[in-house]
Each structure stands twice: as C-alpha cells, then as structure tokens.
Design a protein around this motif. Sequence first.
Motif, short mmCIF file in Angstrom:
data_model
loop_
_atom_site.label_atom_id
_atom_site.label_comp_id
_atom_site.label_asym_id
_atom_site.label_seq_id
_atom_site.Cartn_x
_atom_site.Cartn_y
_atom_site.Cartn_z
N LEU A 8 16.38 8.11 38.04
CA LEU A 8 16.55 7.92 39.72
C LEU A 8 16.65 8.74 39.96
N ASP A 712 12.20 9.06 45.73
CA ASP A 712 12.85 7.63 45.06
C ASP A 712 11.24 7.41 44.00
N ALA A 716 9.61 7.51 40.39
CA ALA A 716 8.92 6.53 39.59
C ALA A 716 7.49 6.49 39.24
N ASN A 722 6.55 6.38 32.29
CA ASN A 722 5.99 6.39 33.14
C ASN A 722 4.42 6.60 32.54
N LEU A 768 11.29 2.07 33.61
CA LEU A 768 12.29 1.94 33.62
C LEU A 768 12.23 0.31 33.15
N VAL A 811 2.83 3.26 41.62
CA VAL A 811 4.11 2.78 42.44
C VAL A 811 4.00 2.76 43.80
N LEU A 816 7.96 -0.33 43.78
CA LEU A 816 9.51 0.24 43.60
C LEU A 816 10.55 -0.53 43.18
N HIS A 819 16.51 1.38 39.58
CA HIS A 819 17.41 1.51 38.39
C HIS A 819 18.61 0.64 38.52
#
Length: 984
Positions: A8, A712, A716, A722, A768, A811, A816, A819
């Motif tokens: 990210l 961010d 994500a 995702n 993730l 998200v 959130l 990482h």
Amino acid sequence: MGAFTDMLLPDKGSGEEAEKVDQNDEGDPLPGTARHREFYPEGVADILQGEWILSGRDGVDDSTIHRLYMYTIKCVNNGSSKDPFLTKVSDFAVLFGKELDAEVLSMSVDLFIVRAMITKASLVFRGLIDITESQMASLKNFHVRLMSIVLDVDVDPATTPWDPAKAYLFVPVVGDKFVDPIKEVDWDLVDNIITTNAWSNPLQRARPDVFLGTNERTLGGDRREYGFGKLRHGLAFGHKPHPTYGIRGAVAPFDVVKATGVVPSRDTIEVQGDWTKGNLIMADGVARAEDLVGRIITAAHSGKRFYVDTICYDMSAETSFPRKEGYLGPVEYSSYADYYKLKYGVELSYKQQALIRGRGVSYCKNLLSPRFEHSEGESEEALDKTYYVFLPPELCFVHPLPGSLVRGAQRLPSIMRRVESMLLAIQLKHIIQFPVPASKILEALTAASCQETFCYERAELLGDAYLKWVVSRFLFLKYPQKHEGQLTRMRQQMVSNMVLYQYALNKGLQSYIQADRFAPSRWAAPGVLPVFDEDTKDGDTSLFDQEHATVDVLPVKVLGDGFEDEDMEDGEIESDSSSYRVLSSKTLADVVEALIGVYYVEGGKHAANHLMKWIGIQVESDPDEMDSIVKPSNVPESILRSVNFEALEGALNIEFKNRALLVEAITHASRPSSGVSCYQRLEFVGDAVLDHLITRHLFFTYTNLPPGRLTDLRAAAVNNENFARVAVKHQLHVHLRHGSSALEKQIRDFVKEVQDELLKPGFNSFGLGDCKAPKVLGDIVESIAGAIFLDSRRDTAVVWRVFQPLLHPMVTPETLPMHPVRELQERCQQQAEGLEYKASRSGNLATVEVFIDGVQVGVAQNPQKKMAQKLAARNALAVLKEKETAEAKENCEENGKKKKNGNQTFTRQTLNDICLRRNWPMPFYRCVNEGGPAHAKRFTFAVKVNTTDRGWTDECIGEPMPSVKKAKDSAAVLLLELLNKWYS
C-alpha cells in the motif's frame, strides 16, 4: 497518484532500478518526477498592478488626485483569551487601485494567533476615496515605517523602490464609521509617526540587534530564511557568545554602544521637578509612567524590543536578582543593578527607579498554519507561557509605534498572502472560463507543503482516477483493433506526469501554484522587500566591524536551511532570489490532476471535461462514431451453450443485452476460440471504470478524511488481490474459460485460502491475506465491469449499481488493515530503530530475513519474494509484541499492579492507531504533576479522547513515572481499558 505496491505504498521500484526510472542517461532527474526541480517566478495577480503607487512625492502639486478603493479588515475572534495583548489591536484598511472581485470579500481567513482563539479576518469594501499627492506621500511613508518594523527590514521611505506590479497600501483607521471613508483614516497617527525624530536613532528602526552586532532576535526567528548565515558571519568576526543563550549571538559592551551616540549622555537629559511622581527617566528623556503601559520600548543594551506590561513600583534596580528555578549554586548576581553591570557593563544611575515589566515583541509569524492542537478542557493558566523581563527605564527608548498598532500589523502579511493567492485563483478561473468557486481552485493550487488548513491532495486523488477513466474510455472506443498492451502505452503517453507537467507549463500554472509554507520574512510587501543575510552585503557594518576588520572570511555557499541545491524542497528559495521559488515538476502535474478533481466535484463530468480540454487533453469524439464501434459479436452457439448465463447473471444481478460481451469478459487467453476474444481489452476499460467509481465513492463518503488515509482506503479497495477475493466470494471464478492446468491449481489453492478467511467472523483482509491471488481472478472482475459498461450503452451508474453490492463490505477507516511491512516500518521509525531486509533464493523458494538494529527478529520462506517479505514482517511483529508483552508484565509486577489483556502491549501508539482507524482526533494529554529533585523527577499525565459517537471520554490519570513517555503510556493504558469497556 500512480500505482501502489502490495504494501500500500507508492510503487517506485526498488533500489537502483527506481533511481534509473527517475533519471536520464546523464543521471539528471526526468521531468515529471519529484526530484526534477526548477526555479519559477512567483505570480502576482494582474488586478494588483497600478502605476499610482509610484506617485506621492513630497513637494509635488496637490492638484493630482488618485481615486483608490478602500477595504477595511474585519477581525472576529472565535474563542476567548485572558491575555489583553491579543485583543487590543489596531484596525487597518488596505488601499487598492482597482475593485476586488466579490469572491475575495466573501472569503474568511482563519488566523491561528493563540491556542485558545482563532481570528477570522475578511475584507469589507468601504468605498472610493480621493487621495492628493501629499496625502499619498504621507501614507506611503507610514506604510514603509510600519512594515519595516513588522518585517524587520531596515529601509528608508525616501529611497525604497516601489514596484507597480504589486500596488496597495496599509493605512490605520479609527473605529468610527463615516459617510466619507477617507475620514476613517487615522491621519493624526500617520502624521505623528512620520514626523517623529525617533527614526534618526538606528536602534528605533528595524534590525537594531544587527546594528549592535548581536543578531539575537533574527536568529530566534524563522531559521529557514535566516539560517546559520548570521551565526557564521558573527563567529567569523569574533563576536562574543551570548552568556545566556550560548553561541546564538553576541553582546555589545555598553561603553561601545554609548560611543556610537545612539544613547544620549545623562547630562543632556533634562530632569525637571520631582521625577519620582509618576515619571520615569528613560534613555532619551522623561516619560509619564502611566503612558508607557502598552507601548513598545527598545532596550539600548541589546537592541531587543518589549511591550510594556506594567510598571513595578515595588521593585527597583536594587531588588535582589532572582535565582533560576532549581539552581542551588552560589549567587551569581546580587541585584538587578549588579546583573546589568556584570553582564552588559552598564553602571545604572537611577537605581531607585521602578522597573518596567516587559514581554518580548515577537517576530512576525505565519498565522495561516495551525500551530496549536487545542482541545476542550485546557485551562488558560496551563497555556500561559508568556515570559517577562524586568528592565531599568534608563536603558529603554520609547518606540514611536504603539504596541497595539504593531500587533495588528503583524496580522497583515498572513491576510494579504491569502488575498494575493485568492486573486491569482480568481484570475485563473476567468482564464479557464467555467463557473467554479475560486476558493476551490485555490485549494487545487495549494500544496500540502504550505501546511495550511487545505491542500490539493484529496482533489488530486479524485482527478487522477477520473483522468485515467476518461482517457481509457476514449482510447478503448477510438481504437477497437488495439490490444490491451498498446492501449496501456497510449494512455501512459497521454496522462503521465511528464505530459501533465508540460501541459501545466504551457498554461503557465507555475505562477499560480502555492507550494511553500508562508514565511513573512520572505514576503515582499509593497515598498518593503525582504532581506536575506546568508551572504553579508557590501557596506553592511556593525559595532564590531572596525575591531575585527582583519579577520578573513572564507566564502561559503550554504542555503538557508543547510541543504544543498539538489535537496531543496518545493517553495524554498536560494540566496536573495525573493521573486523566485523552486517547484518540482511532479507538483505541476499533481496540480493538473487536482484541478480536474475540483472541476469534477463542482460541475460534474461536463466541467471536468472542459478543464481537460482547456489544459490540452483531447478526449472528446463524435457520439455517433462511438456508437458504431461496439457491435454484437458472432459467438458460436456451442460456446454460448457452454456458459451458465443464468448462474453468472444471477450472481451479478443483471441481465445482459449482448451476452457476447459477457463471454469475452470470462475468456482467458489460454483458451482461444473462433469469434471470441480474450478479456484483456475489457479488463483495460473495466479497471479504469472501477478505479474511478470506487475513488468517487470514498471521496464523497469520507469528506473529512485526511488525504493520506483516503489514499490508503483507495489502495486497499482498488487492487487485484481484493478483486480476486470478490470473484471467489461471489463464485465468479467458476465461470472462467481457460485452458491451463497450472492456472487451475493456483485458483483451487487460492479458493481454499479465501474460504478459510471467510470462516473467520468479521474478517476481511482486503487483499492482505497470506495467499497470493492468481492475477486472472482480479482481471475477470475488471473485465466484467468493462462488459457491463459497454452493454449498458456506457452508463457508469449501471456499473456501480451492480458492483456496489459485490464489493460489500467495502473497506472503511475502521476496518482498514495495515500491511505488516508498513506497520513494521512505521514502528521502527517511531522507535528510531534500524530496519533491514535480506533476501535470498534457493531454487523456487525465496527467503527473507528481518533485522532490527542488526539483530534478526523474523524470517519466512515463500515461492514469491513479496509474500515472503510480508510473512517475515508479520513474524517479526509477533516477536516484538511478545517481547513488549513480557516487559509490560514485568513492569506490572514491579509496580504491584497487573493489567488485563496481558497478551497485548498497550502504549500511546496503540491508542493513536485506534483513533486513526475510527477517524477520531488524536488523544489530548495533560501534565497533571511534575515534581521531585532534578536527578529523580516524576511525571504524571492524564489523557482523554473525543470520540465521534460518544463525545469526550473521562480523563484517565496514569501513575507517576520517571519520564514523560512512560507517564503518557501509563495514562494510555487506562484509557484503552475504558474504551474496551465502551466498545466491547
């Protein structure tokens, strides 16, 4: 914003590869990159131009009349302060040669003057006034005298240059309103200030400390512009270090000061009558004590200026000199008279006089940047950090400028900086010719480096996604025969930072951008240009020059903040280039994207397309031509029968009009079929439309989210990992048409991993997870989006109606994930620990080791290097948290108090992370007690946080600790326990 890595973070490559990408063959930074910087002139709005500023010379016939526009500055305080110095300020007006736009008058400027109070300033039009030549001369003289003191620039009104490119004047006004606005000008004050003989004394003009050779006040100011040049010059000339502040400045012996004649001899001061009754003997005469309160005095022995707070009749020069707090050594000075004699060489003559209690006149500050983190419940006493000095009157000159006038004038540079920026934004708005609020255009022109309450980063994020989408759609429809790789290269040629940078240059945007934190000492007021002291100018003298004239000074080239040329940040300037600043070419590219984003928000796609067309991005085509491009494909019946459209369309909750598009969207390149193309072209347009729609959703949903957190969230939500999980969750992968057994195995393994993730209640990795997704799964989600876009006659609303439920749960700031690599990096930065990764490969297995301060704390293996790095970082975090937990338990046992949740370490960082995830303000810490001897101090802190749903929490007071950090951690533990009860 560009691409993101699996961590990210912005994808910049790695090591030498990243350096090569940003450089040409000669090693110079490429245009469009952050490291490519150039000098550009600062822009000044055309409306500020006026030849009238060159008039107003003494002795000229008054028959010439100048008609000017008068705008008073209205200031309204939000909040309160017990400090009268903050509220007792003089009123001002600004005279312009032309009428200002209405949007300037509707603008309110937040001035962060003090912690507990924000002052809102605005311009109010008072009317037209007619000024004669002699009046103009008086107002210009007053303007220069005032601003030379405020900006600390020693200029003479008779010789200072005036630039017609920036023409306006500051004038004092009385509080009463008149029908004729010219009567509101305080002409008596103007006349008193410009006719006084006090200006002949160099200590009363600007920079008296420079005249005395001390340089103290300027070194205590904004170090970026003054830097270490003064200090270097002072050391070269052998100036003595300041006894109190060490090496910061020098002290001029008082006998040397007297020798210059700036301090009159005591014999020349006439003392009439009983001077003890309400009068004080000053350095240049006798003054009534009651008239001194609120005035400014200049100390003859140091050149510093002070506001007179009170006259201390219970104190005199024979009063015992106070000892420093906590100092237990021998008495250094027996009295104030002894102090001035030993430190400055001054033998006081009137030791029985009352002392003046004064507070320093601060240098002019940037009031546009929030300098305080104010929270409710803070007491005024806790925030009062005003320091006072006690001065013998006989060492002080009464300054010709009243204290309230100077305090009011110190607001003017910040106000005019915003007005000048707004005028540039209005000028750009008129050039673009589309009705968008100029305040929003100003936001798109303001970089985060300005440290103001707004910047372009949120708008840039939205504009980047919209630009990518519009260009992708244009290329996809215009070139139906081009494959995905060709389309990607063509898009890069249209929207790369290098191209956007050239567009910005062609339109002259570099003159409109605000990229530097405002520094009043670098700001050029009309008639008062900034002075830079990095290199001593020819003719500059001080009291020490003759004494040390034989000292050689080596030429040294150092910038104001100590950086070399290539390390200069946006907005920084070199030497005395006051009309130029440095901008990176990436900043110019970012501003183009931010303008697109602002126009999209304020006027929709029509406004954004207008801006893009103005900037030079041509993406409009004939609608009829576009309609003829997308034709139904002739897909063989056998292929149509092999696809379970009922299940696939049921999962998508949409029925396709042209099912050939859906077949193409699920066909991999490993399964060629006659009449059916692979999904790559659809993936190209689908990737762009999903990026745009998701970014738009996040932008308008989280309107108060800081730009970094919004970035961010986007990273994500918009990533292949995702999307691959979305495909598995909704069984889209079972419809994939491919012909690869290896790919089949990868999909099968990944599906099992995702199913295990879904069994965990409330868990969503948002890409993730520990299993790397096959790229094809994320690709078919994007290609299906592209197919829906085309099937719905290019209606993005239909695409979002289908994909919003598919992407649920999306998200949020609370969910959130961070990482592991990023979390470990931030942890090491906070702890000032050295972090290093070492990677090796043996066969098909990559091994990554994590070292912190040279000690291995984690290791992992995986066929994919990035996944091995992620797992190694996760293992390292687990080891570190286990170690912290053990230390926390040990500390609890030592203190005789056991904490709950012993498997987790509660610290300030834990509390900060919770606040970030829930989009709360940062916790407010307060020192409750500080005591004990110097070698064994103990600190006690309290903490509370303002939650968005329940308001302020109770204040939790921690245990006394030997350090501030541990004391705050102790309070944070208790607050975390409280929050756990609230939300568990």
